[in-house]
Design a protein around this motif. Sequence first.
Motif, PDB file in Angstrom:
ATOM      1  N   ASP A 210       0.944  -1.291   0.088  1.00 50.64           N
ATOM      2  CA  ASP A 210      -0.036  -0.105   0.061  1.00 50.64           C
ATOM      3  C   ASP A 210       0.969   1.282   0.005  1.00 50.64           C
ATOM      4  O   ASP A 210       1.787   1.354   0.998  1.00 50.64           O
ATOM      5  N   ALA A 211       0.533   2.140  -0.998  1.00 57.97           N
ATOM      6  CA  ALA A 211       1.475   3.422  -0.964  1.00 57.97           C
ATOM      7  C   ALA A 211       1.033   4.340   0.065  1.00 57.97           C
ATOM      8  O   ALA A 211      -0.517   4.496   0.272  1.00 57.97           O
ATOM      9  N   ARG A 212       1.982   4.811   0.843  1.00 58.32           N
ATOM     10  CA  ARG A 212       1.429   6.063   1.825  1.00 58.32           C
ATOM     11  C   ARG A 212       1.448   7.333   1.325  1.00 58.32           C
ATOM     12  O   ARG A 212       0.529   8.016   0.917  1.00 58.32           O
ATOM     13  N   LYS A 213       2.699   7.587   0.944  1.00 60.05           N
ATOM     14  CA  LYS A 213       2.651   9.064   0.425  1.00 60.05           C
ATOM     15  C   LYS A 213       4.232   9.297  -0.309  1.00 60.05           C
ATOM     16  O   LYS A 213       5.007   8.295   0.010  1.00 60.05           O
ATOM     17  N   LEU A 214       4.336  10.080  -1.172  1.00 59.80           N
ATOM     18  CA  LEU A 214       5.806  10.515  -1.678  1.00 59.80           C
ATOM     19  C   LEU A 214       6.661  10.972  -0.688  1.00 59.80           C
ATOM     20  O   LEU A 214       6.102  11.688   0.239  1.00 59.80           O
ATOM     21  N   GLN A 215       7.644  10.502  -0.562  1.00 56.01           N
ATOM     22  CA  GLN A 215       8.818  10.904   0.361  1.00 56.01           C
ATOM     23  C   GLN A 215       8.990  12.750   0.196  1.00 56.01           C
ATOM     24  O   GLN A 215       9.148  13.321   1.227  1.00 56.01           O
ATOM     25  N   THR A 216       8.972  12.946  -0.945  1.00 56.66           N
ATOM     26  CA  THR A 216       9.154  14.360  -1.135  1.00 56.66           C
ATOM     27  C   THR A 216       7.741  14.982  -1.943  1.00 56.66           C
ATOM     28  O   THR A 216       7.835  14.316  -3.149  1.00 56.66           O
ATOM     29  N   ALA A 217       6.921  15.939  -1.560  1.00 55.20           N
ATOM     30  CA  ALA A 217       5.763  16.300  -2.281  1.00 55.20           C
ATOM     31  C   ALA A 217       6.276  16.771  -3.532  1.00 55.20           C
ATOM     32  O   ALA A 217       7.303  17.693  -3.839  1.00 55.20           O
ATOM     33  N   ASP A 233       1.570  14.828  -2.451  1.00 52.80           N
ATOM     34  CA  ASP A 233       2.103  13.935  -2.088  1.00 52.80           C
ATOM     35  C   ASP A 233       1.820  12.491  -2.174  1.00 52.80           C
ATOM     36  O   ASP A 233       2.353  11.602  -1.473  1.00 52.80           O
ATOM     37  N   GLY A 234       0.620  12.290  -2.562  1.00 54.96           N
ATOM     38  CA  GLY A 234       0.083  11.132  -2.918  1.00 54.96           C
ATOM     39  C   GLY A 234      -0.827  10.495  -1.541  1.00 54.96           C
ATOM     40  O   GLY A 234      -1.366   9.511  -1.642  1.00 54.96           O
ATOM     41  N   SER A 235      -0.818  11.315  -0.438  1.00 53.66           N
ATOM     42  CA  SER A 235      -1.606  10.782   0.877  1.00 53.66           C
ATOM     43  C   SER A 235      -2.933  10.908   0.607  1.00 53.66           C
ATOM     44  O   SER A 235      -3.709  10.099   1.245  1.00 53.66           O
ATOM     45  N   ALA A 236      -3.541  12.010  -0.184  1.00 54.76           N
ATOM     46  CA  ALA A 236      -4.967  12.168  -0.589  1.00 54.76           C
ATOM     47  C   ALA A 236      -5.136  12.816  -1.715  1.00 54.76           C
ATOM     48  O   ALA A 236      -4.146  12.989  -2.602  1.00 54.76           O
ATOM     49  N   ASN A 237      -6.234  12.753  -2.134  1.00 52.04           N
ATOM     50  CA  ASN A 237      -6.759  13.497  -3.413  1.00 52.04           C
ATOM     51  C   ASN A 237      -6.433  14.859  -3.276  1.00 52.04           C
ATOM     52  O   ASN A 237      -6.514  15.485  -2.242  1.00 52.04           O
ATOM     53  N   ALA A 238      -6.099  15.639  -4.737  1.00 52.76           N
ATOM     54  CA  ALA A 238      -5.931  16.938  -4.315  1.00 52.76           C
ATOM     55  C   ALA A 238      -6.538  17.724  -5.671  1.00 52.76           C
ATOM     56  O   ALA A 238      -6.607  16.954  -6.656  1.00 52.76           O
TER      57      ALA A 238
END
Length: 372
Positions: A210-217, A233-238
Amino acid sequence: MANLLETNTWVEGIYEFALDDWVEGGPDGVDNLPHKQLASRTQYLKSKVEELREDIDEIVANSGDLGTHKSNPVLDHPDYSVTSIKIADGAAIDRVIGNRVIDDTTVATATADQPTGLWSKLGYMIKSITGQANWYVPPTVNLNDIATKYWQSTKTYAVGNIVYSPNLPSNSYAECTVAGTTAETEPTWPAIGSTKVDGTVTWVVRDSRDARKLQTARTLSLTGGVTGSVSFDGSANASMAATVAVLGAIDGSQLTKLTANVLTGVLPAIDGSLVTGIVSSGTGWTKFSDGTLIQRGNVSVTSAVGVTLVFPIQFINTDYQILITDAGSTCYSWGSGGTITAAAIDVFLRNPANGGALITGVGRYFAIGRWK
């Protein structure tokens, strides 16, 4: 008078006369005993001296071979008596071994080999482990760096730190949710999604798939006629707020449509300008900002029963008007009927001079309606 009997032996101790010894001569008399013992010692020493003389003579005779051996680049005795067992520890010094080149393309095997071959195989293994192009190039990440990524006992972890362990469930890692110090022994890890208290640390076992988020936004941007940007950053929709550039006056020739594809979508209002599409020579359309659509083109009736005229683009409805004129000098009558849609209309051609009979021919049309 006879001589003393000598033997080639070393006698330990020389006899000393006692006060009560009787004077007695002869081979076994006590008077001759000390003399016989000394004579035997002398005979023994003489034989040893003679043996030494023979050895010295042999060394002198072979002195030439000894010099050759000392200057010979190959370590061996003329009689090949220097074996690996007789070579002293440390004898194979760097000066003797010399320079060697490691060939790290030599695939390692379990077979015996010379030192250079074994070193080359070790170089191949090192290169395979590090993943580098050569055995002597250090890896980007060393083993110590890798070890720090694995769970360690009595180590302090902060919230957000993650660790790996072969004892965790497959395709998982542990994330620290409560900071603290781990216990001395590794815990028994629970299933993915569960928590585990380890010393004063609390872990959550997560699924590594499961992808959490990008290390660097990253910043996603739109450029050109539409501009906008958003941090992602991949943690939520934007969502991105976009701005459409204001269009100025447009020359109709600047927006030319070279295919029969239909321009879709709603155009913004363009004051004092118009949008033109050219499908082919003599055929095209013009859209006005107030919604008016004018289309033009040629029509060819190849059958006396008429033909279906398809417009370059579709009107918004069937509330349009069409005017057809003859392409030649003869005056005929054009009519319409049958199917009428926003995209096409059935038309036919009559000859008034022949009682209005249906005929074939070519004409030009002009249609006006609305596009919005």
